[in-house]
Each structure stands twice: as structure tokens, then as C-alpha cells.
Design a protein around this motif. Structure first.
Motif, PDB file in Angstrom:
ATOM      1  N   ASN A 202      31.896  -5.422  -3.424  1.00 18.40           N
ATOM      2  CA  ASN A 202      31.036  -6.574  -3.676  1.00 18.40           C
ATOM      3  C   ASN A 202      31.502  -7.375  -4.888  1.00 18.40           C
ATOM      4  O   ASN A 202      31.475  -8.609  -4.872  1.00 18.40           O
ATOM      5  N   VAL A 203      31.938  -6.680  -5.939  1.00 19.85           N
ATOM      6  CA  VAL A 203      32.428  -7.387  -7.129  1.00 19.85           C
ATOM      7  C   VAL A 203      33.690  -8.171  -6.791  1.00 19.85           C
ATOM      8  O   VAL A 203      33.817  -9.348  -7.151  1.00 19.85           O
ATOM      9  N   ILE A 204      34.622  -7.546  -6.080  1.00 14.22           N
ATOM     10  CA  ILE A 204      35.866  -8.248  -5.718  1.00 14.22           C
ATOM     11  C   ILE A 204      35.550  -9.469  -4.855  1.00 14.22           C
ATOM     12  O   ILE A 204      36.013 -10.576  -5.129  1.00 14.22           O
ATOM     13  N   ARG A 205      34.748  -9.290  -3.803  1.00 14.79           N
ATOM     14  CA  ARG A 205      34.411 -10.382  -2.895  1.00 14.79           C
ATOM     15  C   ARG A 205      33.717 -11.528  -3.653  1.00 14.79           C
ATOM     16  O   ARG A 205      34.052 -12.699  -3.477  1.00 14.79           O
ATOM     17  N   THR A 206      32.764 -11.184  -4.511  1.00  9.80           N
ATOM     18  CA  THR A 206      31.995 -12.219  -5.204  1.00  9.80           C
ATOM     19  C   THR A 206      32.816 -12.942  -6.259  1.00  9.80           C
ATOM     20  O   THR A 206      32.809 -14.176  -6.329  1.00  9.80           O
ATOM     21  N   VAL A 207      33.532 -12.198  -7.090  1.00 11.51           N
ATOM     22  CA  VAL A 207      34.344 -12.828  -8.145  1.00 11.51           C
ATOM     23  C   VAL A 207      35.444 -13.690  -7.528  1.00 11.51           C
ATOM     24  O   VAL A 207      35.639 -14.840  -7.929  1.00 11.51           O
ATOM     25  N   GLU A 208      36.146 -13.162  -6.539  1.00 10.19           N
ATOM     26  CA  GLU A 208      37.214 -13.955  -5.916  1.00 10.19           C
ATOM     27  C   GLU A 208      36.648 -15.179  -5.211  1.00 10.19           C
ATOM     28  O   GLU A 208      37.209 -16.277  -5.305  1.00 10.19           O
ATOM     29  N   GLY A 209      35.517 -15.013  -4.518  1.00  9.68           N
ATOM     30  CA  GLY A 209      34.913 -16.139  -3.805  1.00  9.68           C
ATOM     31  C   GLY A 209      34.406 -17.239  -4.718  1.00  9.68           C
ATOM     32  O   GLY A 209      34.539 -18.420  -4.401  1.00  9.68           O
ATOM     33  N   MET A 210      33.834 -16.855  -5.856  1.00 10.74           N
ATOM     34  CA  MET A 210      33.254 -17.861  -6.755  1.00 10.74           C
ATOM     35  C   MET A 210      34.267 -18.484  -7.698  1.00 10.74           C
ATOM     36  O   MET A 210      34.095 -19.635  -8.113  1.00 10.74           O
ATOM     37  N   THR A 211      35.309 -17.723  -8.076  1.00 10.47           N
ATOM     38  CA  THR A 211      36.220 -18.212  -9.117  1.00 10.47           C
ATOM     39  C   THR A 211      37.603 -18.593  -8.615  1.00 10.47           C
ATOM     40  O   THR A 211      38.294 -19.358  -9.275  1.00 10.47           O
ATOM     41  N   GLY A 212      38.036 -18.028  -7.495  1.00 13.35           N
ATOM     42  CA  GLY A 212      39.410 -18.260  -7.050  1.00 13.35           C
ATOM     43  C   GLY A 212      40.412 -17.356  -7.745  1.00 13.35           C
ATOM     44  O   GLY A 212      41.601 -17.408  -7.460  1.00 13.35           O
ATOM     45  N   LEU A 213      39.937 -16.504  -8.669  1.00 11.59           N
ATOM     46  CA  LEU A 213      40.816 -15.547  -9.337  1.00 11.59           C
ATOM     47  C   LEU A 213      41.074 -14.364  -8.419  1.00 11.59           C
ATOM     48  O   LEU A 213      40.205 -13.967  -7.646  1.00 11.59           O
ATOM     49  N   GLU A 214      42.266 -13.789  -8.502  1.00 11.98           N
ATOM     50  CA  GLU A 214      42.566 -12.553  -7.792  1.00 11.98           C
ATOM     51  C   GLU A 214      42.074 -11.399  -8.661  1.00 11.98           C
ATOM     52  O   GLU A 214      42.440 -11.304  -9.828  1.00 11.98           O
ATOM     53  N   VAL A 215      41.240 -10.538  -8.119  1.00 14.02           N
ATOM     54  CA  VAL A 215      40.756  -9.377  -8.857  1.00 14.02           C
ATOM     55  C   VAL A 215      41.752  -8.242  -8.627  1.00 14.02           C
ATOM     56  O   VAL A 215      41.924  -7.770  -7.507  1.00 14.02           O
ATOM     57  N   THR A 216      42.430  -7.825  -9.696  1.00 16.05           N
ATOM     58  CA  THR A 216      43.475  -6.811  -9.575  1.00 16.05           C
ATOM     59  C   THR A 216      42.919  -5.398  -9.579  1.00 16.05           C
ATOM     60  O   THR A 216      43.518  -4.507  -8.986  1.00 16.05           O
ATOM     61  N   GLU A 217      41.793  -5.181 -10.245  1.00 18.36           N
ATOM     62  CA  GLU A 217      41.175  -3.855 -10.243  1.00 18.36           C
ATOM     63  C   GLU A 217      39.728  -3.946 -10.693  1.00 18.36           C
ATOM     64  O   GLU A 217      39.353  -4.845 -11.441  1.00 18.36           O
ATOM     65  N   VAL A 218      38.934  -3.003 -10.185  1.00 21.07           N
ATOM     66  CA  VAL A 218      37.548  -2.844 -10.619  1.00 21.07           C
ATOM     67  C   VAL A 218      37.366  -1.355 -10.886  1.00 21.07           C
ATOM     68  O   VAL A 218      37.391  -0.546  -9.965  1.00 21.07           O
ATOM     69  N   ASN A 219      37.227  -0.998 -12.149  1.00 21.73           N
ATOM     70  CA  ASN A 219      37.027   0.393 -12.548  1.00 21.73           C
ATOM     71  C   ASN A 219      35.541   0.637 -12.739  1.00 21.73           C
ATOM     72  O   ASN A 219      34.875  -0.114 -13.452  1.00 21.73           O
ATOM     73  N   VAL A 220      35.036   1.680 -12.086  1.00 17.58           N
ATOM     74  CA  VAL A 220      33.603   1.993 -12.134  1.00 17.58           C
ATOM     75  C   VAL A 220      33.413   3.323 -12.847  1.00 17.58           C
ATOM     76  O   VAL A 220      33.992   4.328 -12.435  1.00 17.58           O
ATOM     77  N   SER A 221      32.624   3.333 -13.920  1.00 12.80           N
ATOM     78  CA  SER A 221      32.260   4.556 -14.629  1.00 12.80           C
ATOM     79  C   SER A 221      30.777   4.798 -14.435  1.00 12.80           C
ATOM     80  O   SER A 221      29.958   3.936 -14.758  1.00 12.80           O
TER      81      SER A 221
END
Length: 156
Positions: free
Chosen positions: A116-135
Motif C-alpha cells: 500500500n505504501v509503494i502503490r500510494t507514494v508512487e501514484g501520488m508523487t511519481g517517485l520510484e519507491v526503492t524499499e519499504v522497511n517495516v519494524s
């Protein structure tokens, strides 16, 4: 967290040749768009909270400060609490500290949060999300909720 790159890179094709990656949607011959870290941080925080099984974001201290902030009239909890980001010209990396609900599969929640974070950030910003680390820092138990007051307070 690895540092996002800010230039286009060469990618191998199936035939072994190297081709130049397409430029970002944020850059054009007429100008470029930059996005502040705080913007990506808020988007990622809201996207993470949307996932079923996520109770809250942030470590213990951040949640305590957030709870205190909620009691101040006119103040609101920060959408970026528990989120740190690195933003380059074309890429972003995200770190999240989350609290899950008791009884949910942590692996499934983390996978859903990441998607969801990758889809939302990429969709809203046009930035490529290279990683999402979850702790996962804590598990919320149903018994953690404050008890409802049965009688109104005597003094207001």
C-alpha cells in the motif's frame, strides 16, 4: 536504508545490451518537480494506517508524545509519526515503525503495508519507491484500551 539515487541508470536487456532508463515523470525539458521529505513522510504514514491490522505507528516514546499532543486543543497527531524517509530526485526509501493488532499475521500485515505504501507514494508523487522497511515495535492487546467511565466526573 539505502540512499535513493538521483540519476537515470543503465539496465541490462534480455539480449545483454545496456539501455538507458526512462527519465522520471518529475523531470521534463520544461523543468523539474521536487518533493519534500515531509510530503512523502505524510503520504507513507497515511497509507500505512489504512491497512487492516495496523493499530498505530511509532515507537513507545513517539506514541506517548502523540497521545499528549491529541489532548491539546487544536493540535493533531502527526501523520508522519513513526515514518522516516529518504527522497532523491527520482526515488524514495521508507522506514516504518508500526504496532499491529493482536491475532493478525505480522508477515501479512507487513506485506500489505509495504504494497500500500509503494502503490500510494508512487501514484501520488511519481517517485520510484526503492524499499519499504517495516519494524514491528509492539502488539496492541484489546485489554490495552482505557476503561470507559461508568459515571460522569464529579468535577468539571
Amino acid at each position: 536504508m539505502s540512499t535513493p539515487t538521483s540519476s537515470t541508470s543503465s539496465r541490462p536487456t534480455g539480449s545483454g545490451e545496456m539501455t538507458e532508463a526512462a527519465p522520471s515523470a518529475l523531470q521534463s525539458p520544461k523543468g523539474r518537480t521536487t518533493i519534500a521529505n515531509g510530503v512523502v513522510q505524510k503520504i507513507a504514514g497515511i497509507a500505512a494506517r489504512e491497512v487492516s491490522g495496523v493499530h498505530d505507528l511509532g515507537g513507545g516514546a513517539a506514541r506517548t508524545i502523540g497521545a499528549l499532543r491529541e489532548r491539546i486543543p487544536g493540535a493533531s497527531q502527526s501523520a508522519g509519526q513513526g515514518v522516516s524517509v529518504e527522497v532523491g530526485e527520482t526515488q524514495a526509501a521508507v522506514d516504518l515503525d508500526i504496532v499491529t493488532e493482536y491475532g493478525v499475521s505480522i508477515a501479512d500485515v507487513a506485506r500489505s503495508v509495504r504494497q500500500n505504501v509503494i502503490r500510494t507514494v508512487e501514484g501520488m508523487t511519481g517517485l520510484e519507491v526503492t524499499e519499504v522497511n517495516v519494524s514491528v515495535n509492539d502488539i496492541h492487546l484489546p485489554t490495552d484500551e482505557p476503561a470507559e467511565q461508568s459515571e460522569p466526573p464529579r468535577v468539571q
